[in-house]
Design a protein around this motif. Structure first.
Motif, PDB file in Angstrom:
ATOM      1  N   ALA A   1      11.076  17.991   0.863  1.00 37.84           N
ATOM      2  CA  ALA A   1      11.539  16.809   1.609  1.00 37.84           C
ATOM      3  C   ALA A   1      12.972  16.449   1.214  1.00 37.84           C
ATOM      4  CB  ALA A   1      10.606  15.637   1.350  1.00 37.84           C
ATOM      5  N   GLY A   2      13.283  16.535  -0.071  1.00 35.64           N
ATOM      6  CA  GLY A   2      14.637  16.249  -0.536  1.00 35.64           C
ATOM      7  C   GLY A   2      15.660  17.207   0.049  1.00 35.64           C
ATOM      8  N   GLU A   3      15.289  18.463   0.148  1.00 34.64           N
ATOM      9  CA  GLU A   3      16.183  19.459   0.730  1.00 34.64           C
ATOM     10  C   GLU A   3      16.413  19.168   2.222  1.00 34.64           C
ATOM     11  OE1 GLU A   3      17.973  21.850  -0.675  1.00 34.64           O
ATOM     12  OE2 GLU A   3      17.217  21.330  -2.634  1.00 34.64           O
ATOM     13  N   LYS A   4      15.368  18.736   2.911  1.00 38.17           N
ATOM     14  CA  LYS A   4      15.501  18.411   4.329  1.00 38.17           C
ATOM     15  C   LYS A   4      16.406  17.207   4.537  1.00 38.17           C
ATOM     16  CE  LYS A   4      11.175  20.472   5.802  1.00 38.17           C
ATOM     17  NZ  LYS A   4       9.807  20.259   6.269  1.00 38.17           N
ATOM     18  N   VAL A   5      16.334  16.229   3.642  1.00 37.37           N
ATOM     19  CA  VAL A   5      17.209  15.062   3.727  1.00 37.37           C
ATOM     20  C   VAL A   5      18.661  15.498   3.526  1.00 37.37           C
ATOM     21  CG1 VAL A   5      17.864  12.910   2.585  1.00 37.37           C
ATOM     22  CG2 VAL A   5      15.458  13.380   3.084  1.00 37.37           C
ATOM     23  N   LYS A   6      18.890  16.351   2.529  1.00 32.31           N
ATOM     24  CA  LYS A   6      20.248  16.854   2.293  1.00 32.31           C
ATOM     25  C   LYS A   6      20.775  17.585   3.513  1.00 32.31           C
ATOM     26  CE  LYS A   6      19.506  18.721  -1.948  1.00 32.31           C
ATOM     27  NZ  LYS A   6      19.858  19.576  -3.094  1.00 32.31           N
ATOM     28  N   ASP A   7      19.922  18.399   4.108  1.00 28.01           N
ATOM     29  CA  ASP A   7      20.332  19.135   5.315  1.00 28.01           C
ATOM     30  C   ASP A   7      20.675  18.190   6.458  1.00 28.01           C
ATOM     31  OD1 ASP A   7      20.069  21.578   4.104  1.00 28.01           O
ATOM     32  OD2 ASP A   7      18.146  22.063   5.026  1.00 28.01           O
ATOM     33  N   ALA A   8      19.931  17.117   6.589  1.00 32.32           N
ATOM     34  CA  ALA A   8      20.177  16.161   7.671  1.00 32.32           C
ATOM     35  C   ALA A   8      21.545  15.528   7.534  1.00 32.32           C
ATOM     36  CB  ALA A   8      19.091  15.096   7.686  1.00 32.32           C
ATOM     37  N   PHE A   9      21.977  15.283   6.316  1.00 28.44           N
ATOM     38  CA  PHE A   9      23.284  14.657   6.105  1.00 28.44           C
ATOM     39  C   PHE A   9      24.442  15.651   6.156  1.00 28.44           C
ATOM     40  CE2 PHE A   9      20.623  11.240   4.404  1.00 28.44           C
ATOM     41  CZ  PHE A   9      21.207  10.167   5.043  1.00 28.44           C
ATOM     42  N   LYS A  10      24.155  16.918   6.081  1.00 28.87           N
ATOM     43  CA  LYS A  10      25.187  17.942   6.181  1.00 28.87           C
ATOM     44  C   LYS A  10      25.667  18.098   7.612  1.00 28.87           C
ATOM     45  CE  LYS A  10      23.967  20.895   2.290  1.00 28.87           C
ATOM     46  NZ  LYS A  10      23.482  22.223   1.903  1.00 28.87           N
ATOM     47  N   HIS A  11      24.792  17.792   8.560  1.00 25.97           N
ATOM     48  CA  HIS A  11      25.104  18.037   9.980  1.00 25.97           C
ATOM     49  C   HIS A  11      25.567  16.800  10.625  1.00 25.97           C
ATOM     50  CE1 HIS A  11      23.482  22.057   9.710  1.00 25.97           C
ATOM     51  NE2 HIS A  11      22.460  21.543   9.073  1.00 25.97           N
TER      52      HIS A  11
ATOM     53  N   MET B   1      18.736  23.629   4.349  1.00 23.36           N
ATOM     54  CA  MET B   1      18.069  24.081   3.159  1.00 23.36           C
ATOM     55  C   MET B   1      18.279  25.586   3.071  1.00 23.36           C
ATOM     56  SD  MET B   1      14.020  23.971   2.126  1.00 23.36           S
ATOM     57  CE  MET B   1      13.763  22.499   3.022  1.00 23.36           C
ATOM     58  N   SER B   2      18.638  26.010   1.911  1.00 24.55           N
ATOM     59  CA  SER B   2      18.850  27.444   1.755  1.00 24.55           C
ATOM     60  C   SER B   2      17.506  28.173   1.736  1.00 24.55           C
ATOM     61  CB  SER B   2      19.609  27.734   0.469  1.00 24.55           C
ATOM     62  OG  SER B   2      18.785  27.586  -0.656  1.00 24.55           O
ATOM     63  N   ALA B   3      17.546  29.417   2.119  1.00 23.21           N
ATOM     64  CA  ALA B   3      16.329  30.222   2.137  1.00 23.21           C
ATOM     65  C   ALA B   3      15.757  30.356   0.729  1.00 23.21           C
ATOM     66  CB  ALA B   3      16.627  31.589   2.725  1.00 23.21           C
ATOM     67  N   GLU B   4      16.642  30.424  -0.244  1.00 22.16           N
ATOM     68  CA  GLU B   4      16.194  30.553  -1.638  1.00 22.16           C
ATOM     69  C   GLU B   4      15.393  29.324  -2.065  1.00 22.16           C
ATOM     70  OE1 GLU B   4      18.236  30.727  -6.016  1.00 22.16           O
ATOM     71  OE2 GLU B   4      19.243  31.797  -4.394  1.00 22.16           O
ATOM     72  N   ASP B   5      15.870  28.137  -1.700  1.00 21.34           N
ATOM     73  CA  ASP B   5      15.151  26.904  -2.040  1.00 21.34           C
ATOM     74  C   ASP B   5      13.799  26.844  -1.335  1.00 21.34           C
ATOM     75  OD1 ASP B   5      17.158  25.967  -3.719  1.00 21.34           O
ATOM     76  OD2 ASP B   5      18.180  24.903  -2.096  1.00 21.34           O
TER      77      ASP B   5
END
Length: 57
Positions: A47-57, A1-5
């Motif tokens: 929560a949506g941002e955290k899910v996106k982050d989980a799939f990035k790694h 998740m970006s700091a801005e988000d």
């Protein structure tokens, strides 16, 4: 998740808490509920941002 988000979501959450508090102070259920809704939206976005982050790694 970006700091801005993260910052945007936190601002939405804090704004919702302030709105809820104002509604409680003025006994305005509409404002209080709107504040709770703003907080819920911020939490969902987070929560949506955290899910996106989980799939990035």
């Amino acid at each position: 998740m970006s700091a801005e988000d993260k910052i945007k979501n936190k601002i939405d959450d804090v704004g919702g808490k302030a709105k809820e508090g104002l509604g409680r102070a003025t006994d305005d259920d509409s404002t209080k509920n709107e504040g709770k809704l703003d907080q819920a939206k911020a939490n969902l976005k987070d929560a949506g941002e955290k899910v996106k982050d989980a799939f990035k790694h």
